[in-house]
Each structure stands twice: as C-alpha cells, then as structure tokens.
Design a protein around this motif. Structure first.
Motif, PDB file in Angstrom:
ATOM      1  N   ARG A  23      34.331  21.252  52.092  1.00 42.63           N
ATOM      2  CA  ARG A  23      34.044  22.600  52.598  1.00 42.63           C
ATOM      3  C   ARG A  23      35.169  23.570  52.240  1.00 42.63           C
ATOM      4  NH1 ARG A  23      32.805  21.568  58.071  1.00 42.63           N
ATOM      5  NH2 ARG A  23      35.013  21.707  58.491  1.00 42.63           N
ATOM      6  N   ASN A  24      36.423  23.135  52.379  1.00 44.80           N
ATOM      7  CA  ASN A  24      37.555  23.991  52.013  1.00 44.80           C
ATOM      8  C   ASN A  24      37.562  24.311  50.528  1.00 44.80           C
ATOM      9  OD1 ASN A  24      38.471  24.095  54.624  1.00 44.80           O
ATOM     10  ND2 ASN A  24      40.211  22.737  54.304  1.00 44.80           N
ATOM     11  N   SER A  25      37.328  23.304  49.694  1.00 39.64           N
ATOM     12  CA  SER A  25      37.315  23.534  48.242  1.00 39.64           C
ATOM     13  C   SER A  25      36.227  24.530  47.858  1.00 39.64           C
ATOM     14  CB  SER A  25      37.093  22.225  47.490  1.00 39.64           C
ATOM     15  OG  SER A  25      38.176  21.364  47.668  1.00 39.64           O
ATOM     16  N   ALA A  26      35.052  24.373  48.434  1.00 36.63           N
ATOM     17  CA  ALA A  26      33.953  25.285  48.112  1.00 36.63           C
ATOM     18  C   ALA A  26      34.257  26.707  48.575  1.00 36.63           C
ATOM     19  CB  ALA A  26      32.661  24.789  48.759  1.00 36.63           C
ATOM     20  N   ARG A  27      34.808  26.832  49.756  1.00 36.62           N
ATOM     21  CA  ARG A  27      35.109  28.172  50.282  1.00 36.62           C
ATOM     22  C   ARG A  27      36.218  28.847  49.482  1.00 36.62           C
ATOM     23  NH1 ARG A  27      36.049  29.953  56.563  1.00 36.62           N
ATOM     24  NH2 ARG A  27      35.816  32.166  56.184  1.00 36.62           N
ATOM     25  N   PHE A  36      36.955  28.237  46.300  1.00 35.52           N
ATOM     26  CA  PHE A  36      36.390  28.588  44.992  1.00 35.52           C
ATOM     27  C   PHE A  36      35.576  29.869  45.087  1.00 35.52           C
ATOM     28  CE2 PHE A  36      32.854  28.426  41.966  1.00 35.52           C
ATOM     29  CZ  PHE A  36      33.564  28.421  40.780  1.00 35.52           C
ATOM     30  N   GLN A  37      34.742  29.965  46.113  1.00 37.19           N
ATOM     31  CA  GLN A  37      33.922  31.157  46.313  1.00 37.19           C
ATOM     32  C   GLN A  37      34.797  32.392  46.541  1.00 37.19           C
ATOM     33  OE1 GLN A  37      31.599  31.009  49.889  1.00 37.19           O
ATOM     34  NE2 GLN A  37      30.207  32.616  49.219  1.00 37.19           N
ATOM     35  N   THR A  38      35.834  32.258  47.335  1.00 38.27           N
ATOM     36  CA  THR A  38      36.739  33.372  47.613  1.00 38.27           C
ATOM     37  C   THR A  38      37.436  33.838  46.347  1.00 38.27           C
ATOM     38  OG1 THR A  38      37.112  32.563  49.845  1.00 38.27           O
ATOM     39  CG2 THR A  38      38.731  34.093  48.973  1.00 38.27           C
ATOM     40  N   HIS A  39      37.961  32.905  45.570  1.00 35.23           N
ATOM     41  CA  HIS A  39      38.664  33.272  44.336  1.00 35.23           C
ATOM     42  C   HIS A  39      37.707  33.898  43.320  1.00 35.23           C
ATOM     43  CE1 HIS A  39      42.177  31.561  45.980  1.00 35.23           C
ATOM     44  NE2 HIS A  39      41.949  30.297  45.668  1.00 35.23           N
ATOM     45  N   LEU A  40      36.481  33.404  43.262  1.00 31.33           N
ATOM     46  CA  LEU A  40      35.505  33.964  42.331  1.00 31.33           C
ATOM     47  C   LEU A  40      35.138  35.395  42.708  1.00 31.33           C
ATOM     48  CD1 LEU A  40      33.642  33.367  39.914  1.00 31.33           C
ATOM     49  CD2 LEU A  40      31.910  32.685  41.572  1.00 31.33           C
ATOM     50  N   ILE A  41      34.855  35.636  43.977  1.00 34.20           N
ATOM     51  CA  ILE A  41      34.513  36.984  44.428  1.00 34.20           C
ATOM     52  C   ILE A  41      35.684  37.930  44.207  1.00 34.20           C
ATOM     53  CG2 ILE A  41      33.999  38.393  46.473  1.00 34.20           C
ATOM     54  CD1 ILE A  41      32.370  35.992  47.510  1.00 34.20           C
ATOM     55  N   SER A  42      36.877  37.460  44.515  1.00 31.49           N
ATOM     56  CA  SER A  42      38.065  38.291  44.336  1.00 31.49           C
ATOM     57  C   SER A  42      38.273  38.627  42.857  1.00 31.49           C
ATOM     58  CB  SER A  42      39.282  37.569  44.898  1.00 31.49           C
ATOM     59  OG  SER A  42      40.404  38.385  44.817  1.00 31.49           O
ATOM     60  N   ALA A  43      38.110  37.651  41.987  1.00 30.31           N
ATOM     61  CA  ALA A  43      38.285  37.896  40.551  1.00 30.31           C
ATOM     62  C   ALA A  43      37.257  38.898  40.027  1.00 30.31           C
ATOM     63  CB  ALA A  43      38.180  36.583  39.778  1.00 30.31           C
ATOM     64  N   VAL A  44      36.017  38.779  40.476  1.00 34.81           N
ATOM     65  CA  VAL A  44      34.975  39.712  40.040  1.00 34.81           C
ATOM     66  C   VAL A  44      35.285  41.122  40.538  1.00 34.81           C
ATOM     67  CG1 VAL A  44      32.544  40.322  40.374  1.00 34.81           C
ATOM     68  CG2 VAL A  44      33.170  37.977  39.792  1.00 34.81           C
ATOM     69  N   LEU A  45      35.652  41.254  41.805  1.00 35.00           N
ATOM     70  CA  LEU A  45      35.959  42.580  42.349  1.00 35.00           C
ATOM     71  C   LEU A  45      37.164  43.214  41.666  1.00 35.00           C
ATOM     72  CD1 LEU A  45      35.381  42.179  46.179  1.00 35.00           C
ATOM     73  CD2 LEU A  45      34.171  43.680  44.629  1.00 35.00           C
ATOM     74  N   HIS A  46      38.212  42.452  41.450  1.00 34.67           N
ATOM     75  CA  HIS A  46      39.401  43.006  40.800  1.00 34.67           C
ATOM     76  C   HIS A  46      39.121  43.369  39.339  1.00 34.67           C
ATOM     77  CE1 HIS A  46      42.322  42.695  44.008  1.00 34.67           C
ATOM     78  NE2 HIS A  46      41.859  41.487  44.292  1.00 34.67           N
ATOM     79  N   THR A  47      38.337  42.538  38.654  1.00 35.56           N
ATOM     80  CA  THR A  47      37.968  42.856  37.271  1.00 35.56           C
ATOM     81  C   THR A  47      37.147  44.131  37.219  1.00 35.56           C
ATOM     82  OG1 THR A  47      37.976  40.507  36.727  1.00 35.56           O
ATOM     83  CG2 THR A  47      36.812  41.982  35.214  1.00 35.56           C
ATOM     84  N   PHE A  48      36.175  44.231  38.103  1.00 39.36           N
ATOM     85  CA  PHE A  48      35.341  45.426  38.138  1.00 39.36           C
ATOM     86  C   PHE A  48      36.176  46.667  38.451  1.00 39.36           C
ATOM     87  CE2 PHE A  48      32.079  48.189  40.096  1.00 39.36           C
ATOM     88  CZ  PHE A  48      31.229  48.280  39.004  1.00 39.36           C
ATOM     89  N   PHE A  49      37.105  46.529  39.397  1.00 39.40           N
ATOM     90  CA  PHE A  49      37.947  47.670  39.760  1.00 39.40           C
ATOM     91  C   PHE A  49      38.858  48.060  38.612  1.00 39.40           C
ATOM     92  CE2 PHE A  49      41.252  50.108  41.771  1.00 39.40           C
ATOM     93  CZ  PHE A  49      40.566  50.847  42.723  1.00 39.40           C
ATOM     94  N   LEU A  50      39.434  47.080  37.919  1.00 46.00           N
ATOM     95  CA  LEU A  50      40.312  47.388  36.784  1.00 46.00           C
ATOM     96  C   LEU A  50      39.541  48.034  35.637  1.00 46.00           C
ATOM     97  CD1 LEU A  50      42.662  44.290  36.779  1.00 46.00           C
ATOM     98  CD2 LEU A  50      43.283  46.660  37.304  1.00 46.00           C
ATOM     99  N   LEU A  51      38.296  47.606  35.426  1.00 43.16           N
ATOM    100  CA  LEU A  51      37.465  48.263  34.408  1.00 43.16           C
ATOM    101  C   LEU A  51      37.173  49.707  34.800  1.00 43.16           C
ATOM    102  CD1 LEU A  51      34.947  45.438  33.461  1.00 43.16           C
ATOM    103  CD2 LEU A  51      36.744  46.424  32.017  1.00 43.16           C
ATOM    104  N   ALA A  52      36.866  49.927  36.062  1.00 46.51           N
ATOM    105  CA  ALA A  52      36.626  51.296  36.536  1.00 46.51           C
ATOM    106  C   ALA A  52      37.894  52.130  36.422  1.00 46.51           C
ATOM    107  CB  ALA A  52      36.122  51.275  37.973  1.00 46.51           C
ATOM    108  N   LEU A  53      39.025  51.530  36.695  1.00 46.95           N
ATOM    109  CA  LEU A  53      40.309  52.219  36.573  1.00 46.95           C
ATOM    110  C   LEU A  53      40.607  52.565  35.112  1.00 46.95           C
ATOM    111  CD1 LEU A  53      42.890  53.024  38.205  1.00 46.95           C
ATOM    112  CD2 LEU A  53      43.798  50.802  37.581  1.00 46.95           C
ATOM    113  N   TRP A  54      40.275  51.663  34.218  1.00 48.13           N
ATOM    114  CA  TRP A  54      40.525  51.864  32.797  1.00 48.13           C
ATOM    115  C   TRP A  54      39.666  53.004  32.222  1.00 48.13           C
ATOM    116  CZ3 TRP A  54      43.929  50.138  29.317  1.00 48.13           C
ATOM    117  CH2 TRP A  54      43.636  50.311  27.979  1.00 48.13           C
TER     118      TRP A  54
END
Length: 174
Positions: free
Chosen positions: A12-16, A18-36
């Motif tokens: 359960r910890n590993s899955a949570r 992984f999900q947290t890091h994936l969502i965070s990576a997508v949001l930060h990537t999207f924000f950096l693209l918008a910033l760019w």
C-alpha cells in the motif's frame, strides 16, 4: 503467510508513493511548460511556494513510508503507515494543498499563490484548538467539580437528575 500485515502495508505504501510522485511530476511538468510558453507566472514564487514545500514533504514521506528490503528480496521493514493521523496526515494535506495552489495559479495567474496562505493559517488554528483542548483537559484534572460542599448546585447535578427534579415526584404521599 508470515508478516501478512507488514507485506500489505508495504504494498500500500509503495503504491501510494508511486501515485504521489507521478501526480507531482505531471503537475510540475505541466506548470514548467506553462511557465516556459507564457510570461504570466513567476518562477521565483513557483520555486518557493510550489517546489520547496511539495518536494521536501514528498521526500520526507518517501523516507518514512518506503518499504526496505534485504538483499535476498525479503521484507526488512514495511515503513511507517502513510495513512496515519497526526503529523503524517498534516504533511499529506500540505502536499495536496500545494497541488491545488499550482492548479489555481495556472487558472488565475500569480494571484493564485495567495491560496498558500491557508496552510499557515490552518496551522495556527490547529495549534490553538489543540492548546485549548489540552488546557480544558488540565482544568478538568484540577478538581474543578467542587461537589463536596455544593451538593445542591446545578453544576454538580447530571442532566438526568435535573430532569427528575423538573418532572416532580413520581408518587404522592398521604
């Protein structure tokens, strides 16, 4: 079936995480693209109010919640329960709120960073209510009942006793 609860917690910890890091990576990537592609967002505010709290708390949650394994692949420790209440719950709230603020900034612009002020305000509220609860608990321990000399007072009587007095006697004497 040895350590079934530990294995379940580790999964359960590993899955949570992984999900947290994936969502965070997508949001930060999207924000950096918008910033760019736009001059509408502040990089300095993003670094201080977006990346710093989010990645710091994700690193802490990863450190305490990541399962550890022996060299042969057997489970050494399952990690702390990431669904626990208290400080862990508060850290998840800050991570989620940072994500919400990042989405708000994408919609409203730099004014959306003002929503990060909810975190310290909530912290002050939580500390205040905790302090008042502890203060009330200590006041109850100090012997504030005072029922020895004031047996007839309303504070010393329960609700049930007050209702009985209000209703009157159940039988009449002759």
């Amino acid at each position: 079936m040895a350590q079934k609860a530990a294995k379940t917690l580790a999964t359960r910890n590993s899955a949570r995480l992984f999900q947290t890091h994936l969502i965070s990576a997508v949001l930060h990537t999207f924000f950096l693209l918008a910033l760019w592609f736009s001059n509408r967002y502040s990089l300095k505010r993003y670094l201080i109010l977006g990346i710093l709290p989010n990645l710091a708390l994700e690193a802490i949650l990863d450190y305490i919640g990541r399962p550890r394994y022996h060299a042969d692949g057997s489970l050494r420790t399952a990690g702390a329960d990431l669904g626990a209440t208290g400080l862990t719950e508060y850290m998840w709230d800050v991570v989620y709120w940072t994500w919400i603020c990042m989405c708000t900034v994408l919609i409203l612009g730099n004014r959306g960073w003002w929503f990060t002020m909810v975190i310290p305000l909530y912290s002050v509220y939580a500390v205040y209510t905790t302090f008042m609860g502890v203060k009330k608990g200590f006041a109850g321990m100090a012997g504030g009942g005072g029922a020895e000399g004031e047996e007839g007072s309303a504070e010393a009587k329960s609700k049930r006793e007050l209702k009985k007095e209000k209703r009157g006697p159940r039988y009449k004497t002759r």
